[in-house]
Design a protein around this motif. Sequence first.
Motif, PDB file in Angstrom:
ATOM      1  N   ALA A   1     -29.182 130.223  52.569  1.00 33.69           N
ATOM      2  CA  ALA A   1     -29.418 128.868  52.077  1.00 33.69           C
ATOM      3  C   ALA A   1     -28.082 128.147  52.040  1.00 33.69           C
ATOM      4  N   ILE A   2     -27.991 127.025  52.715  1.00 31.99           N
ATOM      5  CA  ILE A   2     -26.739 126.282  52.859  1.00 31.99           C
ATOM      6  C   ILE A   2     -26.878 124.926  52.171  1.00 31.99           C
ATOM      7  N   GLU A   3     -25.899 124.595  51.352  1.00 31.52           N
ATOM      8  CA  GLU A   3     -25.941 123.308  50.656  1.00 31.52           C
ATOM      9  C   GLU A   3     -24.605 122.588  50.772  1.00 31.52           C
ATOM     10  N   LEU A   4     -24.683 121.295  51.070  1.00 27.11           N
ATOM     11  CA  LEU A   4     -23.497 120.439  50.963  1.00 27.11           C
ATOM     12  C   LEU A   4     -23.353 120.072  49.490  1.00 27.11           C
ATOM     13  N   ASP A   5     -22.326 120.621  48.846  1.00 19.97           N
ATOM     14  CA  ASP A   5     -22.218 120.521  47.391  1.00 19.97           C
ATOM     15  C   ASP A   5     -22.143 119.085  46.892  1.00 19.97           C
ATOM     16  N   ASN A   6     -21.369 118.257  47.564  1.00 22.31           N
ATOM     17  CA  ASN A   6     -21.042 116.943  47.010  1.00 22.31           C
ATOM     18  C   ASN A   6     -21.502 115.790  47.898  1.00 22.31           C
ATOM     19  N   ILE A   7     -22.682 115.930  48.497  1.00 23.32           N
ATOM     20  CA  ILE A   7     -23.173 114.875  49.376  1.00 23.32           C
ATOM     21  C   ILE A   7     -23.416 113.584  48.599  1.00 23.32           C
ATOM     22  N   LYS A   8     -23.804 113.689  47.324  1.00 27.11           N
ATOM     23  CA  LYS A   8     -24.030 112.484  46.520  1.00 27.11           C
ATOM     24  C   LYS A   8     -22.732 111.700  46.356  1.00 27.11           C
TER      25      LYS A   8
ATOM     26  N   ARG B   1     -24.939 125.551  66.648  1.00 30.68           N
ATOM     27  CA  ARG B   1     -23.977 126.161  67.581  1.00 30.68           C
ATOM     28  C   ARG B   1     -23.649 127.598  67.197  1.00 30.68           C
ATOM     29  N   SER B   2     -23.810 127.944  65.941  1.00 33.05           N
ATOM     30  CA  SER B   2     -23.407 129.259  65.454  1.00 33.05           C
ATOM     31  C   SER B   2     -24.513 130.311  65.551  1.00 33.05           C
ATOM     32  N   LEU B   3     -25.731 129.876  65.834  1.00 33.51           N
ATOM     33  CA  LEU B   3     -26.868 130.788  65.791  1.00 33.51           C
ATOM     34  C   LEU B   3     -27.208 131.371  67.155  1.00 33.51           C
ATOM     35  N   ARG B   4     -27.868 132.520  67.124  1.00 30.24           N
ATOM     36  CA  ARG B   4     -28.402 133.134  68.339  1.00 30.24           C
ATOM     37  C   ARG B   4     -29.730 132.469  68.691  1.00 30.24           C
ATOM     38  N   ALA B   5     -30.212 132.754  69.875  1.00 32.17           N
ATOM     39  CA  ALA B   5     -31.488 132.178  70.314  1.00 32.17           C
ATOM     40  C   ALA B   5     -32.643 132.666  69.452  1.00 32.17           C
ATOM     41  N   THR B   6     -32.488 133.821  68.813  1.00 31.33           N
ATOM     42  CA  THR B   6     -33.561 134.401  67.998  1.00 31.33           C
ATOM     43  C   THR B   6     -33.526 133.935  66.552  1.00 31.33           C
ATOM     44  N   ASP B   7     -32.499 133.175  66.164  1.00 32.68           N
ATOM     45  CA  ASP B   7     -32.362 132.703  64.794  1.00 32.68           C
ATOM     46  C   ASP B   7     -33.034 131.338  64.628  1.00 32.68           C
ATOM     47  N   PHE B   8     -33.288 130.962  63.372  1.00 34.35           N
ATOM     48  CA  PHE B   8     -33.950 129.691  63.089  1.00 34.35           C
ATOM     49  C   PHE B   8     -33.231 128.981  61.945  1.00 34.35           C
ATOM     50  N   VAL B   9     -33.159 127.662  62.020  1.00 36.28           N
ATOM     51  CA  VAL B   9     -32.601 126.874  60.924  1.00 36.28           C
ATOM     52  C   VAL B   9     -33.477 125.643  60.713  1.00 36.28           C
ATOM     53  N   GLY B  10     -33.741 125.356  59.442  1.00 32.45           N
ATOM     54  CA  GLY B  10     -34.513 124.168  59.107  1.00 32.45           C
ATOM     55  C   GLY B  10     -33.824 123.386  58.011  1.00 32.45           C
ATOM     56  N   ARG B  11     -34.073 122.104  57.991  1.00 33.59           N
ATOM     57  CA  ARG B  11     -33.604 121.271  56.879  1.00 33.59           C
ATOM     58  C   ARG B  11     -34.701 121.291  55.833  1.00 33.59           C
ATOM     59  N   THR B  12     -34.472 122.033  54.757  1.00 38.46           N
ATOM     60  CA  THR B  12     -35.522 122.280  53.779  1.00 38.46           C
ATOM     61  C   THR B  12     -35.416 121.404  52.541  1.00 38.46           C
ATOM     62  N   ALA B  13     -34.347 120.637  52.428  1.00 40.24           N
ATOM     63  CA  ALA B  13     -34.192 119.639  51.366  1.00 40.24           C
ATOM     64  C   ALA B  13     -33.204 118.605  51.877  1.00 40.24           C
ATOM     65  N   GLY B  14     -32.893 117.599  51.041  1.00 44.59           N
ATOM     66  CA  GLY B  14     -32.041 116.515  51.494  1.00 44.59           C
ATOM     67  C   GLY B  14     -30.729 116.958  52.089  1.00 44.59           C
ATOM     68  N   SER B  15     -29.994 117.803  51.364  1.00 44.82           N
ATOM     69  CA  SER B  15     -28.692 118.279  51.858  1.00 44.82           C
ATOM     70  C   SER B  15     -28.664 119.793  51.965  1.00 44.82           C
ATOM     71  N   GLU B  16     -29.841 120.386  52.126  1.00 44.56           N
ATOM     72  CA  GLU B  16     -29.933 121.849  52.166  1.00 44.56           C
ATOM     73  C   GLU B  16     -30.583 122.311  53.468  1.00 44.56           C
TER      74      GLU B  16
ATOM     75  N   LEU C   1     -21.586 136.057  59.388  1.00 49.30           N
ATOM     76  CA  LEU C   1     -21.976 134.718  59.802  1.00 49.30           C
ATOM     77  C   LEU C   1     -21.810 133.732  58.650  1.00 49.30           C
ATOM     78  N   ALA C   2     -22.235 134.110  57.456  1.00 48.05           N
ATOM     79  CA  ALA C   2     -22.146 133.211  56.306  1.00 48.05           C
ATOM     80  C   ALA C   2     -20.707 132.815  56.014  1.00 48.05           C
ATOM     81  N   GLU C   3     -19.817 133.763  56.099  1.00 48.51           N
ATOM     82  CA  GLU C   3     -18.404 133.466  55.829  1.00 48.51           C
ATOM     83  C   GLU C   3     -17.830 132.509  56.872  1.00 48.51           C
ATOM     84  N   ARG C   4     -18.224 132.699  58.122  1.00 47.66           N
ATOM     85  CA  ARG C   4     -17.766 131.776  59.173  1.00 47.66           C
ATOM     86  C   ARG C   4     -18.337 130.382  58.958  1.00 47.66           C
ATOM     87  N   LEU C   5     -19.595 130.327  58.555  1.00 49.47           N
ATOM     88  CA  LEU C   5     -20.244 129.039  58.369  1.00 49.47           C
ATOM     89  C   LEU C   5     -19.604 128.232  57.248  1.00 49.47           C
ATOM     90  N   VAL C   6     -19.216 128.896  56.173  1.00 47.77           N
ATOM     91  CA  VAL C   6     -18.574 128.174  55.069  1.00 47.77           C
ATOM     92  C   VAL C   6     -17.372 127.391  55.587  1.00 47.77           C
TER      93      VAL C   6
END
Length: 212
Positions: free
Chosen positions: A77-84, A108-123, A139-144
């Motif tokens: 679960a990825i969140e932009l902390d201070n989007i507000k 760009r960071s995901l494999r073809a078998t991975d999935f990402v969705g926008r599940t909330a405003g900034s999440e 992967l999570a550490e790189r994404l941060v």
Amino acid sequence: MTSQEAKTIEGLKADLARLREILSITEDNLRASQNEVLRLSTIDPLTSVLSRRHFMDIADQEISRARRYKRPLAVLAIELDNIKAINEVHGTELGDAVLIAVGAAVLRSLRATDFVGRTAGSEFTVMLPETEHEGCMSLAERLVIDLARAAAAEVGNTEPLPTVSIGATHFVREDVIFDTVVQRVDQAMERAHAAGGNRTLYLGANQIEAEF
């Protein structure tokens, strides 16, 4: 056949040709409209990742597969902390640009078998089939780092700089529905945010957390 009758027949043929042309154009427009409706129902129009509804449908399928074949399934679960704050200082148009940049960086960071969705405003929520703990956290550490950098580039590295919090977990057989996994990964993300952001926190089904 009289010349008048011949003219009438030729006129009818011309009318029929025009009707066929109109019908063809209508069918093309209908297909285009159907394709657009399908696209809008599966893709988030702002960030071009999966829409929440479509992501949840895929998540249910992946959980069924992981349970059936006893395969690892990691979730982030990825969140932009201070989007507000970014919206308040830089404006919502720039805030949207930040979300677009983050979505593109995740893709760009995901494999073809991975999935990402926008599940909330900034999440964003990421599903990683066939991924053990080490691969999930790597992967999570790189994404941060990558997502914060991509977001900062959109605001010109001016304050407030965007920060990212990522929660991580794995599906276990005790998770009857995906909502159980979502609650756990969201809790991990919230703890990462509460700890100051720009970090990843893993929360297992046994509620033992490990911070990275």
